[in-house]
Design a protein around this motif. Sequence first.
Motif, PDB file in Angstrom:
ATOM      1  N   VAL A 145       0.875  -1.172   0.000  1.00 36.23           N
ATOM      2  CA  VAL A 145       0.000   0.000   0.000  1.00 36.23           C
ATOM      3  C   VAL A 145       0.908   1.217   0.000  1.00 36.23           C
ATOM      4  CG1 VAL A 145      -1.713   1.311   1.305  1.00 36.23           C
ATOM      5  CG2 VAL A 145      -1.804  -1.201   1.273  1.00 36.23           C
ATOM      6  N   ARG A 146       0.714   2.116  -0.970  1.00 39.14           N
ATOM      7  CA  ARG A 146       1.488   3.372  -1.027  1.00 39.14           C
ATOM      8  C   ARG A 146       0.537   4.525  -0.758  1.00 39.14           C
ATOM      9  NH1 ARG A 146       6.683   2.641  -3.462  1.00 39.14           N
ATOM     10  NH2 ARG A 146       7.720   4.119  -2.172  1.00 39.14           N
ATOM     11  N   ALA A 147       0.956   5.447   0.113  1.00 39.00           N
ATOM     12  CA  ALA A 147       0.114   6.595   0.470  1.00 39.00           C
ATOM     13  C   ALA A 147       0.942   7.870   0.529  1.00 39.00           C
ATOM     14  CB  ALA A 147      -0.570   6.341   1.813  1.00 39.00           C
ATOM     15  N   ARG A 148       0.275   8.985   0.255  1.00 38.58           N
ATOM     16  CA  ARG A 148       0.895  10.318   0.281  1.00 38.58           C
ATOM     17  C   ARG A 148       0.195  11.169   1.340  1.00 38.58           C
ATOM     18  NH1 ARG A 148       5.504   9.863  -2.437  1.00 38.58           N
ATOM     19  NH2 ARG A 148       5.204   8.886  -4.431  1.00 38.58           N
ATOM     20  N   PRO A 149       0.889  12.171   1.879  1.00 37.30           N
ATOM     21  CA  PRO A 149       0.269  13.016   2.900  1.00 37.30           C
ATOM     22  C   PRO A 149      -0.945  13.774   2.362  1.00 37.30           C
ATOM     23  CG  PRO A 149       2.619  13.524   2.654  1.00 37.30           C
ATOM     24  CD  PRO A 149       2.251  12.567   1.559  1.00 37.30           C
ATOM     25  N   ILE A 150      -1.907  13.966   3.249  1.00 37.38           N
ATOM     26  CA  ILE A 150      -3.054  14.815   2.944  1.00 37.38           C
ATOM     27  C   ILE A 150      -2.725  16.186   3.514  1.00 37.38           C
ATOM     28  CG2 ILE A 150      -5.493  15.261   3.421  1.00 37.38           C
ATOM     29  CD1 ILE A 150      -5.830  12.204   3.701  1.00 37.38           C
ATOM     30  N   ALA A 151      -2.820  17.202   2.676  1.00 36.83           N
ATOM     31  CA  ALA A 151      -2.520  18.560   3.138  1.00 36.83           C
ATOM     32  C   ALA A 151      -3.508  18.959   4.226  1.00 36.83           C
ATOM     33  CB  ALA A 151      -2.590  19.533   1.966  1.00 36.83           C
ATOM     34  N   PRO A 152      -3.005  19.579   5.308  1.00 33.18           N
ATOM     35  CA  PRO A 152      -3.925  20.020   6.369  1.00 33.18           C
ATOM     36  C   PRO A 152      -4.906  21.066   5.835  1.00 33.18           C
ATOM     37  CG  PRO A 152      -1.617  20.419   6.974  1.00 33.18           C
ATOM     38  CD  PRO A 152      -1.651  19.902   5.560  1.00 33.18           C
TER      39      PRO A 152
END
Length: 189
Positions: free
Chosen positions: A181-188
Amino acid sequence: MKPQKHAPNSWPARTVVWGLLFIAVGLGGYYLYNTAYNRAIVSFKIEPPPAIHPQDASAPTAIAIPSVGIDLPVEPGVINRGIWSVSEFYANHLKTSAYPGTKGNIIIYGHDKTEIFANLLNIQPGDRLVLTTPGDTTYAYEVEATYTTTPDDPTPVLSTDTETVTVYTCTGLFNEKRFIVRARPIAPD
């Protein structure tokens, strides 16, 4: 004519000997399989280069993936002689990988057990995962992709130029593959 002497009936003794032999072979096979299984489980054939850890960053202590019912503590994981340590009860964070909030690949892994990462196989792109660090600081990520590979493929555990989370577990017959599983940050907000 002399009466012949009959050999005593030895089938019960033979049955016991064969039974003990089968038990010994079975236990030996189970031990060897389990030892090899635990050694190979969640291991990749490479040791990724260590990430630089800023002083103000911390390793994750928990992972939550609400869409698949995962909410686990995270323990530090190490690689010793090519074998990745793995908790029997929790997720692991590879100590030499990046920390949440920093550039690099944050590697989280664990057993494909019901109480750990068995449900990871149901995750979908767009799902959210949250890493928590000491002090209850949370970092949210969005799943970009999922795929299956082999331990020979180093790509999932290599360092990255941007903040990335890689979560993986074993899958396939005899756990010979890795579900990534690859994930990227969610901008605040």
